[in-house]
Design an enzyme around this catalytic site. Structure first.
Site, mmCIF file in Angstrom:
data_model
loop_
_atom_site.group_PDB
_atom_site.id
_atom_site.type_symbol
_atom_site.label_atom_id
_atom_site.label_comp_id
_atom_site.label_asym_id
_atom_site.label_seq_id
_atom_site.Cartn_x
_atom_site.Cartn_y
_atom_site.Cartn_z
ATOM 1 C CB SER A 80 -71.170 -33.377 0.024
ATOM 2 O OG SER A 80 -71.268 -31.977 -0.017
ATOM 3 C CG LEU A 133 -68.229 -35.717 1.416
ATOM 4 C CD1 LEU A 133 -67.424 -34.735 0.576
ATOM 5 C CD2 LEU A 133 -68.139 -37.102 0.796
ATOM 6 C CG ASP A 134 -70.222 -29.961 3.844
ATOM 7 O OD1 ASP A 134 -69.577 -29.901 4.900
ATOM 8 O OD2 ASP A 134 -70.122 -29.121 2.927
ATOM 9 N NE ARG A 135 -78.129 -34.836 7.856
ATOM 10 C CZ ARG A 135 -79.305 -34.245 8.000
ATOM 11 N NH1 ARG A 135 -79.388 -32.940 8.124
ATOM 12 N NH2 ARG A 135 -80.400 -34.955 8.042
ATOM 13 N NE ARG A 193 -72.479 -25.654 3.168
ATOM 14 C CZ ARG A 193 -73.246 -26.717 2.884
ATOM 15 N NH1 ARG A 193 -72.999 -27.859 3.489
ATOM 16 N NH2 ARG A 193 -74.228 -26.642 2.034
#
Length: 180
Positions: A48, A44-46, A143
């Site tokens: 998000s 999970l992206d930073r 992403r």
């Protein structure tokens, strides 16, 4: 018995236990989870937030993370603009990104969800409307949700993964975890 952790990852936290990326230390999973032998099943992206599953079982980790299993992942997405049905129908058919066409997504407009406050808060502009979408995909490119909403003309402002398969964030506060 394999261990499964459901973690509500806050905004700004890396989906890994150490930070080798910069000289300035950034928040990582080790700031929240002190259980040896568990690893994230997916990323999970930073920037998000939301559900991140961790396990000590390699087969379960692969089942959750590998796109070939098509495990549904549902996101609550705040987008810039007043998303029109015509644009949402593009997501339902699949959209073309630089790395190819996406699989069809399930998407609907929703009322603003009762989520925790984000730190820092999402930028608010009086002259630019926003709306919330509930979007479910069955793949996991880098992403991807952000690129999909941008491709239909509605950039993502806030992205919260609410569920993966049958696991949800229901009852898990931001920065906390429960055993699954």
């Amino acid at each position: 018995m394999p261990q499964l952790i459901l973690f509500n990852k806050p905004y700004g936290v890396l989906s890994q236990f150490t930070d080798r990326g910069t000289e300035t230390a950034r928040a990582t999973l080790s700031d929240y989870i002190d259980i040896p032998g568990v690893y994230p099943a997916g990323r999970l992206d930073r920037d998000s937030e939301g559900l991140l599953l961790l396990t000590d079982n390699g087969k379960l980790q692969a089942r959750i993370a590998d796109p070939k299993f098509k495990m549904p992942k549902t996101y609550l997405v705040q987008v810039e603009g007043d998303a029109e049905e015509r644009a949402l129908s593009k997501l339902r058919r699949g959209v073309e990104l630089k790395d190819g066409w996406t699989r069809p997504a399930e998407v609907e407009r929703i009322d603003p969800p009762g989520l925790w406050d984000r730190d820092p808060p999402v930028r608010f502009r009086k002259t630019v409307p926003d709306c919330w979408l509930k979007l479910t995909i069955r793949e996991g490119r880098n992403r991807q949700v952000r690129r999909m909403t941008a491709a239909i003309g509605y950039p993502t402002l806030r992205l919260v993964r609410w569920s993966v398969g049958d696991w949800t964030l229901d009852g898990v506060k931001s920065g906390e975890w429960i055993a699954g």
